[in-house]
Structure formats: C-alpha cells, structure tokens
Design a protein around this motif. Structure first.
Motif, PDB file in Angstrom:
ATOM      1  N   ILE A 153      -3.474 -10.066   3.001  1.00 18.50           N
ATOM      2  CA  ILE A 153      -4.119  -9.561   4.219  1.00 18.50           C
ATOM      3  C   ILE A 153      -5.148 -10.577   4.722  1.00 18.50           C
ATOM      4  O   ILE A 153      -5.279 -10.806   5.927  1.00 18.50           O
ATOM      5  N   THR A 187     -12.033  -0.216   5.724  1.00 21.31           N
ATOM      6  CA  THR A 187     -10.808   0.065   4.975  1.00 21.31           C
ATOM      7  C   THR A 187     -10.907  -0.537   3.584  1.00 21.31           C
ATOM      8  O   THR A 187     -11.199  -1.719   3.426  1.00 21.31           O
ATOM      9  N   SER A 190       3.434  10.521  -4.066  1.00 20.46           N
ATOM     10  CA  SER A 190       4.781  10.142  -4.469  1.00 20.46           C
ATOM     11  C   SER A 190       4.858   8.800  -5.188  1.00 20.46           C
ATOM     12  O   SER A 190       5.904   8.448  -5.726  1.00 20.46           O
ATOM     13  N   PHE A 202      -6.653   2.872   0.802  1.00 25.62           N
ATOM     14  CA  PHE A 202      -5.230   2.881   0.482  1.00 25.62           C
ATOM     15  C   PHE A 202      -5.029   2.405  -0.947  1.00 25.62           C
ATOM     16  O   PHE A 202      -5.671   1.443  -1.388  1.00 25.62           O
ATOM     17  N   LEU A 259       0.858  -1.186   0.000  1.00 20.97           N
ATOM     18  CA  LEU A 259       0.000   0.000   0.000  1.00 20.97           C
ATOM     19  C   LEU A 259       0.895   1.237   0.000  1.00 20.97           C
ATOM     20  O   LEU A 259       1.739   1.389   0.888  1.00 20.97           O
ATOM     21  N   THR A 260       0.718   2.104  -0.993  1.00 20.81           N
ATOM     22  CA  THR A 260       1.690   3.174  -1.222  1.00 20.81           C
ATOM     23  C   THR A 260       1.108   4.587  -1.124  1.00 20.81           C
ATOM     24  O   THR A 260       1.843   5.558  -1.315  1.00 20.81           O
ATOM     25  N   ARG A 261      -0.177   4.695  -0.855  1.00 17.30           N
ATOM     26  CA  ARG A 261      -0.749   6.051  -0.701  1.00 17.30           C
ATOM     27  C   ARG A 261      -2.095   5.971   0.014  1.00 17.30           C
ATOM     28  O   ARG A 261      -2.756   4.920   0.013  1.00 17.30           O
ATOM     29  N   ILE A 262      -2.483   7.113   0.602  1.00 20.41           N
ATOM     30  CA  ILE A 262      -3.885   7.324   0.940  1.00 20.41           C
ATOM     31  C   ILE A 262      -4.570   7.660  -0.381  1.00 20.41           C
ATOM     32  O   ILE A 262      -4.295   8.708  -0.973  1.00 20.41           O
TER      33      ILE A 262
END
Lengths: 146, 146
Positions: B99, B133, B52, B87, B2-5
């Motif tokens: 997960i 989530t 990013s 995410f 997971l690399t961002r909101i």
C-alpha cells in the motif's frame, strides 16, 4: 439481538473516485450499488467478509444526491469520513422498540428502506456516545436483487 | 490481502461508562481489555461476530490515558465518535508495504503492538478519503492471552 457488524457507512464527495480508491488500494470490489432517494444518497456496497450469523460485513460508500440530505449536511460540516456504523439483526422492529424503551432516541417511527432491500433505522448519536448507529435487517435472500 | 473488518475504533471520554452503554443497550460484553501505553489508550474489545477468514469483528472502545496521545488530541478536537476502522490481514508487513508503494502514507516504519498481541499499522486519513485506517494481523491463537 444484534449479531454482526453489518457495515461501516463512509461519506464521500465523489463516489466513483472513492470506489476507485478502495479498489486500487485494497482490491475491494463493488458488490452492489443503488440510489436511495429517501436517504438522498448514491451508494456502493463493498463486501469485505461473511459473518457467523449468515450475513456479511460491508463498507457502504455514500455520496449525497442533494446538499440538504442528512449525508450532504454532514459532509459540508465534517468533510469525508466515517458517517455511521450499522449492526445487523434478524428483527429490526423488535430491537429498535426494545432500545427505544431503554431511553435511546430512535430516529424513525417505523424502519425504512435501506440498501439491497433491507429495513433500517437509526439511533441518535447523542444517545450513543457520539456514534450515529444504524440497525439493519437484511432482505431474505430471494428478495435481494444486486 | 485484507480479509475482514477487524474492528471499529471508537474514542470515548469514560471507558467504563461507554462499556456499560454498549452492554445495557445491546448486550455486548467485554471480550478483552488492556492498557496500551505506546498508543496512550485504555481499551475494551467487544466481540460482535466471527468472520469467514477465521477471525472476528470487534468494537474497540478507547479512552486516552494522556491528553497528548493521538486519541486524546482527537477527542479534544472532535468529541466522542468513530476514531478509526481496521481491516484484518494475515500479512500486515507485506500489505502495508504494498500500500505504501501505491503512494498512501503508512504512519509507522514497522508494525507496532496492537490489541491482544496483534501487530498493527495505520494509513494516513488524508490519503484515505478522511478515514484513519488501521491494518491488523492478529496474534496466533496460542499467543492470545485475554
């Protein structure tokens, strides 16, 4: 001008267990932790990504240090979950005054101390379609001590 | 990973009024809007910043199209507010399986259609300290039609 999602504030009963959940489940690590006595919280900031305005987006995990704090009372009523969202701005003073001028209740007369040396204020959730909304100006990098 | 909101999902009774609140108060504009019949929502995506990992963070404003949808039932119980957080990942299939393997309930057997051609799944809030989530893999840019 609000230029990023600065963080999502999540209230929890046990900060250490919640930090461990986010680490074990997603691999998110604690970037910074502190106690904010004025807010009545013990908190951990998990940095998720950097943002196009030169800032970053975090999860902010919050455990109340006392039952009569805002987060303590909120947890007793609602249980664990998303407590607030926060937008980043270079000018929390100017933006909060401009928003106050539009008839949205700003909870503090002047911004107060937030995470990592930031300056913060909150907007009344009843004026924001049910969302407790924070405005944040991060500390200059040299003042950040994490 | 997971690399961002990716977004914050906010449930509202009247999408047009809520969009207007975010425009008038903060200057946020609608980047994309659609109806997702499977989810039972009419939604507007407000792009807040780029991230990013090459993606972006949005507010997702959600109005139920029917009372018996998940968001409709949630609104009737809770009123307006933050419904879920999401995410972003390049691999929603792999991450959701990993997960699930850690004992967190994943609500769909296979990812379903989300905003702007994305593929999404949800994790059970009771397994995530009260936070519904979502995991999102954005559509490749060529497939995004907003």
């Amino acid at each position: 001008m609000l230029t990023r999602i600065d963080h999502i504030g999540i209230a929890c009963f046990d900060l250490d267990k919640t930090v461990e959940f986010y680490r074990a489940t997603y691999g998110f690590e604690v970037f910074h932790s502190e106690v904010n006595e004025e807010q009545g919280v013990r908190e951990a900031m998990l940095k998720i990504n950097e943002t196009s305005d030169g800032g970053a987006s975090y999860l902010q995990l919050l455990e109340p240090t006392r039952e009569d704090s805002a987060v303590g009372k909120w947890l007793a009523k609602n249980g664990e979950g998303v407590h607030h969202i926060a937008f980043g701005t270079a000018d929390v003073d100017g933006d909060s005054e401009a928003i106050r001028g539009k008839g949205v209740r700003v909870l503090y007369d002047e911004p107060r101390k937030g995470s990592m040396g930031s300056r913060i204020t909150f907007l009344h959730p009843k004026d924001c379609h049910g969302v407790l909304t924070e405005l944040v100006t991060a500390a200059p990098p040299s003042e950040t001590d994490h």
